[in-house]
Design a protein around this motif. Structure first.
Motif, PDB file in Angstrom:
ATOM      1  N   TRP A 154     -49.384  21.983 -20.444  1.00  0.00           N
ATOM      2  CA  TRP A 154     -49.118  21.495 -21.798  1.00  0.00           C
ATOM      3  C   TRP A 154     -49.355  22.594 -22.817  1.00  0.00           C
ATOM      4  CZ3 TRP A 154     -46.478  17.296 -22.044  1.00  0.00           C
ATOM      5  CH2 TRP A 154     -46.316  16.632 -23.273  1.00  0.00           C
ATOM      6  N   THR A 155     -48.424  22.820 -23.697  1.00  0.00           N
ATOM      7  CA  THR A 155     -48.625  23.788 -24.773  1.00  0.00           C
ATOM      8  C   THR A 155     -48.850  23.005 -26.060  1.00  0.00           C
ATOM      9  OG1 THR A 155     -47.196  25.373 -23.661  1.00  0.00           O
ATOM     10  CG2 THR A 155     -47.636  25.776 -25.988  1.00  0.00           C
ATOM     11  N   ASP A 156     -50.105  22.980 -26.511  1.00  0.00           N
ATOM     12  CA  ASP A 156     -50.419  22.193 -27.715  1.00  0.00           C
ATOM     13  C   ASP A 156     -49.637  22.713 -28.909  1.00  0.00           C
ATOM     14  OD1 ASP A 156     -52.159  20.385 -26.565  1.00  0.00           O
ATOM     15  OD2 ASP A 156     -53.834  21.806 -26.657  1.00  0.00           O
ATOM     16  N   GLY A 157     -49.207  21.755 -29.718  1.00  0.00           N
ATOM     17  CA  GLY A 157     -48.460  22.145 -30.916  1.00  0.00           C
ATOM     18  C   GLY A 157     -46.971  22.244 -30.649  1.00  0.00           C
ATOM     19  N   ARG A 158     -46.609  22.571 -29.397  1.00  0.00           N
ATOM     20  CA  ARG A 158     -45.191  22.682 -29.059  1.00  0.00           C
ATOM     21  C   ARG A 158     -44.711  21.444 -28.300  1.00  0.00           C
ATOM     22  NH1 ARG A 158     -43.386  26.527 -24.242  1.00  0.00           N
ATOM     23  NH2 ARG A 158     -43.994  24.617 -23.166  1.00  0.00           N
ATOM     24  N   ASP A 159     -45.521  21.015 -27.331  1.00  0.00           N
ATOM     25  CA  ASP A 159     -45.085  19.929 -26.449  1.00  0.00           C
ATOM     26  C   ASP A 159     -45.499  18.568 -27.011  1.00  0.00           C
ATOM     27  OD1 ASP A 159     -44.311  22.063 -24.989  1.00  0.00           O
ATOM     28  OD2 ASP A 159     -45.751  21.791 -23.360  1.00  0.00           O
ATOM     29  N   LEU A 171     -39.905  19.063 -13.157  1.00  0.00           N
ATOM     30  CA  LEU A 171     -38.802  19.599 -13.957  1.00  0.00           C
ATOM     31  C   LEU A 171     -39.337  20.465 -15.102  1.00  0.00           C
ATOM     32  CD1 LEU A 171     -35.715  19.269 -13.876  1.00  0.00           C
ATOM     33  CD2 LEU A 171     -35.921  17.444 -15.548  1.00  0.00           C
ATOM     34  N   LYS A 172     -40.434  19.996 -15.704  1.00  0.00           N
ATOM     35  CA  LYS A 172     -40.932  20.692 -16.887  1.00  0.00           C
ATOM     36  C   LYS A 172     -41.308  22.159 -16.630  1.00  0.00           C
ATOM     37  CE  LYS A 172     -43.884  20.435 -20.910  1.00  0.00           C
ATOM     38  NZ  LYS A 172     -44.868  21.510 -20.695  1.00  0.00           N
ATOM     39  N   PRO A 173     -41.844  22.509 -15.433  1.00  0.00           N
ATOM     40  CA  PRO A 173     -42.186  23.930 -15.227  1.00  0.00           C
ATOM     41  C   PRO A 173     -41.006  24.867 -15.494  1.00  0.00           C
ATOM     42  CG  PRO A 173     -43.098  22.613 -13.458  1.00  0.00           C
ATOM     43  CD  PRO A 173     -42.261  21.674 -14.287  1.00  0.00           C
ATOM     44  N   ALA A 174     -39.781  24.413 -15.201  1.00  0.00           N
ATOM     45  CA  ALA A 174     -38.616  25.283 -15.463  1.00  0.00           C
ATOM     46  C   ALA A 174     -38.446  25.501 -16.962  1.00  0.00           C
ATOM     47  CB  ALA A 174     -37.359  24.670 -14.865  1.00  0.00           C
ATOM     48  N   VAL A 175     -38.744  24.472 -17.755  1.00  0.00           N
ATOM     49  CA  VAL A 175     -38.646  24.625 -19.214  1.00  0.00           C
ATOM     50  C   VAL A 175     -39.728  25.599 -19.683  1.00  0.00           C
ATOM     51  CG1 VAL A 175     -38.804  23.435 -21.433  1.00  0.00           C
ATOM     52  CG2 VAL A 175     -37.728  22.291 -19.477  1.00  0.00           C
ATOM     53  N   ASP A 176     -40.946  25.412 -19.161  1.00  0.00           N
ATOM     54  CA  ASP A 176     -42.044  26.326 -19.539  1.00  0.00           C
ATOM     55  C   ASP A 176     -41.668  27.771 -19.217  1.00  0.00           C
ATOM     56  OD1 ASP A 176     -43.583  24.200 -20.420  1.00  0.00           O
ATOM     57  OD2 ASP A 176     -44.538  23.909 -18.468  1.00  0.00           O
ATOM     58  N   ALA A 209     -38.162  16.056 -18.947  1.00  0.00           N
ATOM     59  CA  ALA A 209     -39.048  15.069 -18.330  1.00  0.00           C
ATOM     60  C   ALA A 209     -40.061  15.828 -17.498  1.00  0.00           C
ATOM     61  CB  ALA A 209     -38.245  14.114 -17.463  1.00  0.00           C
ATOM     62  N   ASP A 210     -41.175  15.150 -17.181  1.00  0.00           N
ATOM     63  CA  ASP A 210     -42.159  15.829 -16.328  1.00  0.00           C
ATOM     64  C   ASP A 210     -41.555  16.148 -14.962  1.00  0.00           C
ATOM     65  OD1 ASP A 210     -42.049  13.141 -15.621  1.00  0.00           O
ATOM     66  OD2 ASP A 210     -44.215  12.863 -15.453  1.00  0.00           O
ATOM     67  N   GLY A 211     -40.726  15.223 -14.472  1.00  0.00           N
ATOM     68  CA  GLY A 211     -40.117  15.458 -13.168  1.00  0.00           C
ATOM     69  C   GLY A 211     -39.074  14.405 -12.884  1.00  0.00           C
ATOM     70  N   GLN A 212     -38.562  14.429 -11.652  1.00  0.00           N
ATOM     71  CA  GLN A 212     -37.553  13.445 -11.265  1.00  0.00           C
ATOM     72  C   GLN A 212     -37.725  13.103  -9.796  1.00  0.00           C
ATOM     73  OE1 GLN A 212     -33.552  15.111 -11.351  1.00  0.00           O
ATOM     74  NE2 GLN A 212     -34.369  17.172 -11.105  1.00  0.00           N
ATOM     75  N   HIS A 213     -37.221  11.929  -9.445  1.00  0.00           N
ATOM     76  CA  HIS A 213     -37.288  11.529  -8.039  1.00  0.00           C
ATOM     77  C   HIS A 213     -36.014  11.937  -7.345  1.00  0.00           C
ATOM     78  CE1 HIS A 213     -40.988   9.288  -8.550  1.00  0.00           C
ATOM     79  NE2 HIS A 213     -40.495   8.843  -9.698  1.00  0.00           N
ATOM     80  N   ARG A 214     -36.168  12.763  -6.329  1.00  0.00           N
ATOM     81  CA  ARG A 214     -34.995  13.179  -5.547  1.00  0.00           C
ATOM     82  C   ARG A 214     -35.351  13.276  -4.087  1.00  0.00           C
ATOM     83  NH1 ARG A 214     -30.608  14.073  -8.137  1.00  0.00           N
ATOM     84  NH2 ARG A 214     -29.434  15.043  -6.474  1.00  0.00           N
ATOM     85  N   ARG A 215     -34.521  12.687  -3.261  1.00  0.00           N
ATOM     86  CA  ARG A 215     -34.718  12.690  -1.802  1.00  0.00           C
ATOM     87  C   ARG A 215     -36.117  12.268  -1.424  1.00  0.00           C
ATOM     88  NH1 ARG A 215     -30.922  16.664  -1.475  1.00  0.00           N
ATOM     89  NH2 ARG A 215     -29.118  15.508  -0.759  1.00  0.00           N
ATOM     90  N   GLY A 216     -36.583  11.217  -2.097  1.00  0.00           N
ATOM     91  CA  GLY A 216     -37.853  10.637  -1.688  1.00  0.00           C
ATOM     92  C   GLY A 216     -39.076  11.343  -2.231  1.00  0.00           C
ATOM     93  N   SER A 217     -38.917  12.452  -2.975  1.00  0.00           N
ATOM     94  CA  SER A 217     -40.137  13.023  -3.555  1.00  0.00           C
ATOM     95  C   SER A 217     -40.004  13.238  -5.050  1.00  0.00           C
ATOM     96  CB  SER A 217     -40.543  14.320  -2.844  1.00  0.00           C
ATOM     97  OG  SER A 217     -39.436  15.031  -2.447  1.00  0.00           O
ATOM     98  N   ALA A 218     -41.173  13.382  -5.664  1.00  0.00           N
ATOM     99  CA  ALA A 218     -41.194  13.649  -7.105  1.00  0.00           C
ATOM    100  C   ALA A 218     -41.085  15.151  -7.295  1.00  0.00           C
ATOM    101  CB  ALA A 218     -42.488  13.124  -7.707  1.00  0.00           C
ATOM    102  N   ALA A 228     -38.927  25.169 -31.241  1.00  0.00           N
ATOM    103  CA  ALA A 228     -40.160  24.777 -31.919  1.00  0.00           C
ATOM    104  C   ALA A 228     -40.911  23.713 -31.121  1.00  0.00           C
ATOM    105  CB  ALA A 228     -39.836  24.249 -33.316  1.00  0.00           C
ATOM    106  N   HIS A 229     -40.160  22.795 -30.486  1.00  0.00           N
ATOM    107  CA  HIS A 229     -40.816  21.699 -29.764  1.00  0.00           C
ATOM    108  C   HIS A 229     -40.140  21.382 -28.447  1.00  0.00           C
ATOM    109  CE1 HIS A 229     -43.600  20.635 -32.926  1.00  0.00           C
ATOM    110  NE2 HIS A 229     -42.602  20.687 -33.809  1.00  0.00           N
ATOM    111  N   VAL A 230     -40.964  20.826 -27.535  1.00  0.00           N
ATOM    112  CA  VAL A 230     -40.439  20.312 -26.274  1.00  0.00           C
ATOM    113  C   VAL A 230     -40.857  18.847 -26.200  1.00  0.00           C
ATOM    114  CG1 VAL A 230     -40.490  20.509 -23.758  1.00  0.00           C
ATOM    115  CG2 VAL A 230     -40.659  22.571 -25.175  1.00  0.00           C
TER     116      VAL A 230
END
Ligand code: PRX
Length: 660
Positions: free
Chosen positions: A234-239, A200-205, A188-197, A220-222
């Motif tokens: 965003w990585t075109d073709g992969r994401d 998450l995706k940067p860790a995958v990148d 996911a792009d991110g998550q809500h935790r302790r009141g803030s967004a 091959a894909h995310v």
């Protein structure tokens, strides 16, 4: 385990027999124990037949290749069909399956009919992305409904998933993707935790960048779910955005039956070495036991209960008791995204009150935290809907058990203290509510169809009142089928100490009535807030820092988290100038471990020392370090190679300790 721990028999004599009113309506029946001991395999075959098989099995258990088991041999079934479609087919499409509550307060109810549509669409999207039966899919997601949909979509097409807890670092994610050679990552792009967004995706990148740099990225894909709406690289073709590819798919998908032994998932867990083990679970046996235990240990009534398991899908509890067990039993369940203190410390009790939760399954560490926060918080909400409480992940101390019973359960709810492991796949030792009496702090006895014993060093069962090691004496349907890519490690880890038994790694004692009391791990695995972390893993993270020459890590008793991580570190010469304050280095090292493994592995304390206590053969004497970490008088130090070492450690502590 020290003989002290063994002889420290718990002086607990309170017993809560099953209440007649509960027993009268209970799913579990006293006869189950006798039935299972008369014919264990027939008992499990009967449980398996509660599922929908596209082809019936012709043999219950093949143990001829022990310790590699095959259950329900020849049978074929689709796990996702069993968790979703068959309920719709039986006329329950309008029943709510998931009552989602996001941390910011957004809510979404998903019926079984909607879940079926979404799972089929996601399955079709996975196929379009080139994922097929047998391909591994890594799932790195927050607690949102799409995480459950993603797991079921994988199961539906026979692609084993490897869910990686969203709190793990990019580094930990990369090693798990690599080990399983996953071709798709769902995040996911991110998550809500302790009141803030939180992104998450940067860790995958970052993880994929590391893998690509090594030239080994299998991905091959995310596939990315939009949850927080922040901007993402965003990585075109992969994401690929989930909403772009999944929502345009057809809601029709024919579920295929897979072999009972078809791999369902891999879940990594810490072992005693630095390399996490990919625990492999398959389909028919796993679902049989997850389903049976969920129905009977939690007494689930699909037409009236509202169930809530507070675990994260990144752990086995989330797999077996949010996804597969509950959904196969047509549960209506609450799924909550966030932390218990957001926006206020009574968020959980607010959820119980508003959804009229009837069954709550959580961990002792959470219970102890709530005890600390004060009785007024649960007292301010109406918890009268609760009728059963469960505990999992670590031994629950009698005080927390009683608090759970009285303050949360209003003295009327049975408590099921459930012992099991990632490896066991489903609950193994637990009371059966309405049947088994309970004692505060004991998981009581093995479930029907399960063989457990407490044995001494020679593997001989101990008598009542004695202590030793917990072993499982018979193969069970949801047992792990091995360690991904490393069959020998499976045999060595679990089946070599006493070849006829599965060695669980836990110490236990039997009380005078034969009830089992779990005493914690006997190996170098820590249990922090119910999460397994190996001492070696944290040590490797520490020594990967340029300032560290050597490190030893122990789990010290912690009032809230069960155990806390305490690290003893020898710095490289020059890392700290003479007289320089150690605090900044300590902070740096704690952050370093959080970055290498994840915040859950961040040491509670780092102590800079000049020496480590070792035996003559060079083995670190963790027992002595634990004494230091727990402020105890030192135990027997006669086997130390250099007896002056402990003085050196003690003298260094005054300046080298940090706790924040
Ligand atoms: O030490 C035991 C402890 O947790 C370990 C398994 O950890 P994991 O694979 O992460 O699974 C946790 C959720 C099932 C066990 O070896 N443990 C788990 N449940 C209990 C427990 N210790 C005492 N009582 C329990 N109920």
């Amino acid at each position: 385990m020290s003989s002290d721990a063994l002889s420290n028999l718990l002086q607990e004599n309170r017993v809560f027999p099953p209440a007649a009113e509960f027993a009268a309506q209970a799913n579990a029946q006293p006869a189950m124990y006798a039935q299972a001991s008369a014919d264990r395999l027939a008992f499990w075959a009967e449980q398996a037949r509660a599922l929908d098989w596209s082809q019936p099995f012709d043999e219950v258990l093949d143990w001829s290749q022990a310790p590699f088991a095959r259950w329900f041999v020849g049978g074929r079934l689709n796990v996702a069909y069993n968790c979703v479609d068959r309920h719709v087919a039986a006329g329950h499409g309008d029943q709510v399956a998931i009552r989602f509550e996001g941390e910011p307060g957004d809510r979404r109810d998903i019926t079984y009919a909607q879940l079926q549509d979404e799972v089929c669409q996601a399955a079709n999207a996975l196929l379009e992305l080139g994922v097929g039966a047998g391909d591994r899919v890594a799932i790195y997601m927050p607690m949102i409904p799409e995480a459950i949909v993603a797991m079921l979509a994988c199961a539906r097409i026979g692609a084993p998933h490897s869910v990686v807890f969203g709190g793990f670092s990019a580094h930990a994610l990369a090693s798990r993707i690599d080990d399983a050679q996953a071709t798709l990552v769902i995040t996911a792009d991110g998550q809500h935790r302790r009141g803030s967004a939180m992104p998450l995706k940067p860790a995958v990148d970052e993880a994929l960048q590391t893998l690509a740099a090594d030239g080994t990225s299998p991905v091959a894909h995310v596939l990315v779910v939009r949850r927080t709406g922040g901007s993402v690289e965003w990585t075109d073709g992969r994401d690929v955005w989930w909403h772009e590819i999944v929502e345009r798919q057809s809601t029709a998908h024919q579920a295929e039956g897979f072999d009972s032994e078809h791999p369902l998932f891999i879940l990594y867990t810490s072992g005693t070495t630095g390399k996490p083990k990919g625990i492999l679970h398959t389909s028919g046996g796993y679902l049989t036991q997850a389903s049976f235990t969920h129905r009977n240990v939690f007494d689930l009534k699909p037409d009236s209960d509202v169930y809530w398991c507070t675990a994260d899908i990144g752990w086995v509890t989330g797999h077996s008791y949010i996804v597969y067990g509950p959904l196969s039993n047509r549960v209506t369940q609450v799924v909550y995204e966030g932390t218990p203190d957001t926006p206020t410390h009574d968020r959980w009790w607010d959820i119980v009150e508003r959804h009229r939760v009837t069954i709550l399954y959580t961990a002792p560490t959470a219970i102890r935290t709530f005890m600390k926060w004060g009785d007024h918080l649960p007292a301010g909400k109406d918890l009268s809907s609760l009728r059963l409480l469960g505990s999992v992940g670590e031994p629950i101390n009698p005080e927390a058990w009683m608090w759970y019973r009285e303050v949360i359960g209003g003295d009327r709810c049975p408590i099921v203290d459930t012992w099991w492991q990632t490896e066991t796949g489903a609950i193994m030792i637990s009371p059966l509510p309405g049947v088994t009496g309970t004692k505060p702090g004991s998981a009581m006895t093995a479930l029907p169809g399960i063989g457990a014993a407490v044995v001494d060093d020679e593997g001989r069962p101990v008598a009542n009142g004695g202590g030793g090691y917990l072993v499982l004496t018979e193969p069970w349907p949801s047992m792990l089928r091995g360690i991904w890519g490393d069959p020998q490690r499976y045999v060595d880890t679990y089946w070599s100490r006493w070849p006829q038994y599965y060695f669980a790694g836990d110490g236990a004692k039997l009380d005078d009535d034969g009830a089992i009391w779990l005493l914690g791990r006997v190996d170098d695995v820590m249990n922090v807030s119910g999460h397994r972390i190996s001492t070696t893993e944290v040590e490797s993270a520490l020594v990967s820092h340029p300032k560290v020459a050597e490190a030893a890590v122990v789990g010290a008793t912690d009032e809230t988290t069960g155990q806390g991580i305490v690290a003893f570190v020898i710095l490289r010469s020059g890392a700290l100038a003479d007289g320089e304050d150690g605090a900044p280095v300590i902070k740096e090292l704690r952050e370093h471990v959080a970055k290498e493994i994840g915040p859950i592995a961040k040491p509670r304390q780092v102590m800079i020392v000049a020496e480590l206590p070792k035996t003559r053969s060079g083995k670190i004497m963790r027992r002595l370090l634990r004494d230091v970490a727990e402020n105890r008088e030192l135990g027997d130090a006669t086997t130390l190679a250099d007896p002056t070492v402990m003085n050196l450690i003690a003298s260094g502590l005054a300046t080298g300790t940090s706790e924040d």
